[in-house]
Design a protein around this motif. Structure first.
Motif, short mmCIF file in Angstrom:
data_model
loop_
_atom_site.label_atom_id
_atom_site.label_comp_id
_atom_site.label_asym_id
_atom_site.label_seq_id
_atom_site.Cartn_x
_atom_site.Cartn_y
_atom_site.Cartn_z
N GLN A 29 -9.92 9.76 5.96
CA GLN A 29 -8.91 9.87 4.78
C GLN A 29 -8.36 11.19 4.67
O GLN A 29 -7.40 11.68 4.30
CB GLN A 29 -9.42 9.41 3.46
N GLU A 30 -9.55 12.31 4.72
CA GLU A 30 -9.30 13.69 4.45
C GLU A 30 -8.12 14.26 5.30
O GLU A 30 -7.43 15.24 5.03
CB GLU A 30 -10.39 14.67 4.33
N ILE A 32 -5.76 12.00 6.65
CA ILE A 32 -4.58 11.54 6.40
C ILE A 32 -4.01 12.40 5.07
O ILE A 32 -2.96 12.57 5.09
CB ILE A 32 -4.69 10.03 6.06
N ASN A 33 -4.92 12.53 4.26
CA ASN A 33 -4.36 13.29 2.81
C ASN A 33 -3.93 14.58 3.27
O ASN A 33 -2.72 15.30 2.82
CB ASN A 33 -5.47 13.57 2.14
N ALA A 34 -4.12 15.41 4.32
CA ALA A 34 -4.08 16.68 4.52
C ALA A 34 -2.52 16.52 5.16
O ALA A 34 -1.56 17.40 4.92
CB ALA A 34 -5.06 17.40 5.59
N ASN A 36 -0.20 14.07 4.93
CA ASN A 36 0.51 13.63 3.96
C ASN A 36 1.18 14.70 2.87
O ASN A 36 2.14 15.12 2.97
CB ASN A 36 0.00 12.63 3.24
N ALA A 37 0.35 15.77 2.76
CA ALA A 37 0.81 16.89 1.87
C ALA A 37 1.45 17.81 2.72
O ALA A 37 2.61 18.26 2.32
CB ALA A 37 -0.81 17.67 1.53
N GLU A 38 1.29 18.00 4.07
CA GLU A 38 2.14 19.03 4.68
C GLU A 38 3.55 18.03 4.90
O GLU A 38 4.48 19.21 4.96
CB GLU A 38 1.50 19.37 6.05
N ASN A 40 5.01 15.82 2.98
CA ASN A 40 5.64 16.03 1.95
C ASN A 40 6.13 17.31 1.70
O ASN A 40 7.39 17.61 1.14
CB ASN A 40 4.66 15.59 0.53
N THR A 63 2.75 8.92 -1.27
CA THR A 63 1.37 9.04 -0.89
C THR A 63 1.26 7.95 -0.02
O THR A 63 2.10 7.04 0.45
CB THR A 63 0.51 8.48 -2.21
N PRO A 64 0.19 7.93 0.80
CA PRO A 64 -0.29 7.03 1.80
C PRO A 64 -0.30 5.57 1.19
O PRO A 64 0.11 4.80 1.89
CB PRO A 64 -1.71 7.49 2.34
N GLU A 65 -0.80 5.42 0.12
CA GLU A 65 -0.99 4.19 -0.61
C GLU A 65 0.46 3.70 -0.90
O GLU A 65 0.70 2.45 -0.56
CB GLU A 65 -1.69 4.45 -2.05
#
Length: 90
Positions: A29-30, A32-34, A36-38, A40, A63-65
């Motif tokens: 998940q970390e 995926i979150n990283a 996603n942040a880049e 966005n 967000t991924p969700e």
């Protein structure tokens, strides 16, 4: 997520195209979150906004969700369209 929408069809439903990035099952998940942040961050740059808008796309991001919910909603919507159409696989 990027979204491009067409005019309503003669059958009364809207057809949209959308694009997004998916990661393999089991991706932490970390990570995926990283990513996603880049992504966005990139979607918000003036150059990217201008390029995508020229193509008729609406760079939504999110967000991924939210993307997961969008995918599931699209699957349900198009399943219903196919069922109502009576289409069959040969």
């Amino acid at each position: 997520m990027l979204n491009a929408q067409c005019a309503p069809s003669d059958k009364g439903f809207n057809v949209t195209s959308w694009w997004g990035l998916l990661a393999p099952k089991g991706t932490p998940q970390e990570v995926i979150n990283a990513l996603n942040a880049e992504i966005n961050k990139g979607l918000k740059t003036p150059a990217m906004q201008e390029s995508l808008l020229k193509l008729g796309a609406d760079p939504l991001g999110g967000t991924p969700e939210q993307f997961k919910q969008h995918i599931h909603a699209e699957l349900a919507r198009w399943k219903q369209v196919v069922l109502e159409s009576g289409a069959k696989v040969d």
